[in-house]
Design a protein around this motif. Sequence first.
Motif, mmCIF file in Angstrom:
data_model
loop_
_atom_site.group_PDB
_atom_site.id
_atom_site.type_symbol
_atom_site.label_atom_id
_atom_site.label_comp_id
_atom_site.label_asym_id
_atom_site.label_seq_id
_atom_site.Cartn_x
_atom_site.Cartn_y
_atom_site.Cartn_z
ATOM 1 N N ILE A 19 -41.559 71.046 128.788
ATOM 2 C CA ILE A 19 -40.214 70.945 129.378
ATOM 3 C C ILE A 19 -40.256 70.411 130.802
ATOM 4 C CG2 ILE A 19 -39.239 72.752 127.903
ATOM 5 C CD1 ILE A 19 -39.257 74.587 130.434
ATOM 6 N N HIS A 20 -41.326 70.696 131.522
ATOM 7 C CA HIS A 20 -41.387 70.225 132.903
ATOM 8 C C HIS A 20 -41.717 68.739 132.991
ATOM 9 C CE1 HIS A 20 -40.714 73.674 135.600
ATOM 10 N NE2 HIS A 20 -40.911 74.346 134.483
ATOM 11 N N ASP A 21 -42.474 68.204 132.052
ATOM 12 C CA ASP A 21 -42.774 66.768 132.117
ATOM 13 C C ASP A 21 -41.762 65.922 131.354
ATOM 14 O OD1 ASP A 21 -44.874 66.479 133.894
ATOM 15 O OD2 ASP A 21 -46.087 65.335 132.481
ATOM 16 N N THR A 22 -40.839 66.567 130.648
ATOM 17 C CA THR A 22 -39.780 65.808 129.964
ATOM 18 C C THR A 22 -38.421 66.042 130.614
ATOM 19 O OG1 THR A 22 -39.336 67.597 128.387
ATOM 20 C CG2 THR A 22 -40.971 65.930 127.739
ATOM 21 N N GLY A 23 -38.378 66.864 131.668
ATOM 22 C CA GLY A 23 -37.087 67.199 132.262
ATOM 23 C C GLY A 23 -36.202 67.913 131.252
ATOM 24 N N VAL A 24 -36.812 68.851 130.517
ATOM 25 C CA VAL A 24 -36.156 69.548 129.397
ATOM 26 C C VAL A 24 -35.637 68.524 128.381
ATOM 27 C CG1 VAL A 24 -34.575 71.391 128.720
ATOM 28 C CG2 VAL A 24 -35.492 71.371 131.022
ATOM 29 N N PHE A 25 -36.564 67.681 127.921
ATOM 30 C CA PHE A 25 -36.346 66.738 126.818
ATOM 31 C C PHE A 25 -35.371 65.600 127.141
ATOM 32 C CE2 PHE A 25 -36.993 71.073 125.030
ATOM 33 C CZ PHE A 25 -38.295 70.894 124.602
ATOM 34 N N GLN A 26 -35.174 65.283 128.426
ATOM 35 C CA GLN A 26 -34.240 64.206 128.754
ATOM 36 C C GLN A 26 -34.915 62.875 129.077
ATOM 37 O OE1 GLN A 26 -32.250 64.361 132.661
ATOM 38 N NE2 GLN A 26 -33.473 66.167 133.147
ATOM 39 N N TYR A 27 -36.227 62.876 129.376
ATOM 40 C CA TYR A 27 -36.902 61.635 129.756
ATOM 41 C C TYR A 27 -37.261 60.814 128.518
ATOM 42 C CZ TYR A 27 -37.423 64.061 134.248
ATOM 43 O OH TYR A 27 -37.193 64.744 135.413
ATOM 44 N N SER A 28 -37.453 59.531 128.725
ATOM 45 C CA SER A 28 -37.698 58.623 127.602
ATOM 46 C C SER A 28 -39.015 58.887 126.881
ATOM 47 C CB SER A 28 -37.693 57.175 128.106
ATOM 48 O OG SER A 28 -38.717 56.970 129.062
ATOM 49 N N SER A 29 -39.933 59.605 127.533
ATOM 50 C CA SER A 29 -41.210 59.919 126.887
ATOM 51 C C SER A 29 -41.040 60.959 125.782
ATOM 52 C CB SER A 29 -42.213 60.436 127.920
ATOM 53 O OG SER A 29 -41.708 61.603 128.564
ATOM 54 N N THR A 30 -39.882 61.598 125.731
ATOM 55 C CA THR A 30 -39.600 62.579 124.679
ATOM 56 C C THR A 30 -39.475 61.856 123.338
ATOM 57 O OG1 THR A 30 -38.362 63.920 126.259
ATOM 58 C CG2 THR A 30 -38.061 64.414 123.932
ATOM 59 N N SER A 31 -40.270 62.263 122.388
ATOM 60 C CA SER A 31 -40.262 61.625 121.072
ATOM 61 C C SER A 31 -39.895 62.640 119.996
ATOM 62 C CB SER A 31 -41.651 61.047 120.768
ATOM 63 O OG SER A 31 -42.603 62.101 120.655
ATOM 64 N N ALA A 32 -39.771 62.146 118.768
ATOM 65 C CA ALA A 32 -39.520 63.053 117.635
ATOM 66 C C ALA A 32 -40.683 64.028 117.498
ATOM 67 C CB ALA A 32 -39.333 62.243 116.356
ATOM 68 N N LYS A 33 -41.907 63.553 117.787
ATOM 69 C CA LYS A 33 -43.073 64.427 117.731
ATOM 70 C C LYS A 33 -42.957 65.538 118.774
ATOM 71 C CE LYS A 33 -47.256 62.650 117.478
ATOM 72 N NZ LYS A 33 -48.522 61.986 117.923
#
Length: 321
Positions: A154-168
Amino acid sequence: MKDLDSQLQGVQTAAIAGHVRPDGDCVGSCLATYNYIKDNYPQIQVDLYLEPIPNIFKFLKRSEEIIHECAEHEPYDLFIAQDCGDTGRLGEAAQYFNVAKKTICIDHHISNQSFADENYIFPHASSASELVFELLDEKKISKEIAECIYVGIIHDTGVFQYSSTSAKTMNIAGKLMDMGIDFTEIVDKTFYTKTYEQNRILGQALVQSKLELGGAVITSVVTKEQMEEFEVLPKHLDGIVSQLRVTKDVEAAVFLYETEDGYKVSMRSNGGMDVARVAMEYGGGGHIRAAGVSMEGNADEIIEKILEEMKKQLSSDVSEI
């Protein structure tokens, strides 16, 4: 390298370390690996080296066992570097990496040059914590290990908002939730909740921010004097650059804070700019949309250098400004 268990066979001593000034992903991924070894391989003497971590992460299992000072030690059988693009970012713990009998690196920084004996590096992964999950035997992941991994994601995705967040990424998060973690409390207490002092320094950074390159870039600087005035430390400045990034119509955000040796520069992009390329120009690194570098000199001069590099990536009408 396909899994961690195979790498641990025959190992008697192991060390784990992440990057200097550890953030949520660094802390979460390192503690996940540490707890996994402690829980499942009691015969291995394992040590975890990190600089002091933010208080918000101290609820994670065995965080009190983290070693902050690097004393003389016999060479480890195995050294695991996580969320770290090169040995320089390991800080004092690099001394153990350099003499270890075998080294592993688990990382997602695009600037990583595969510096270990065994490398598990995927720049498009959301976080080092996501990669750690892939390497662990799911049946051996406890609720406490799941909490560590979830914090990192959650900290490296900004709680799933950044583009690096994938279906995986979302699938892994779902599995962690099924393990019984209190995911809403983790998000609230480690990501959103700020101290009064943190909110004040954030306000100061926003008030004194500037729009540059025709409004394409927003910048702000916090000095040592201001940190003393607002009673905050560098670790309390997390989140400021991300808040700058969400300013309407900007392509990138640049945030500086003063250190003993100069300034730490954090950059975030909204997609049209590769800030890792900018950071690497001055010896830093990171990801396409999130990168950083330490630089010496005057803050205004540093910003000018950063903006010159950013100009090269902007559209021609902006680059002529």
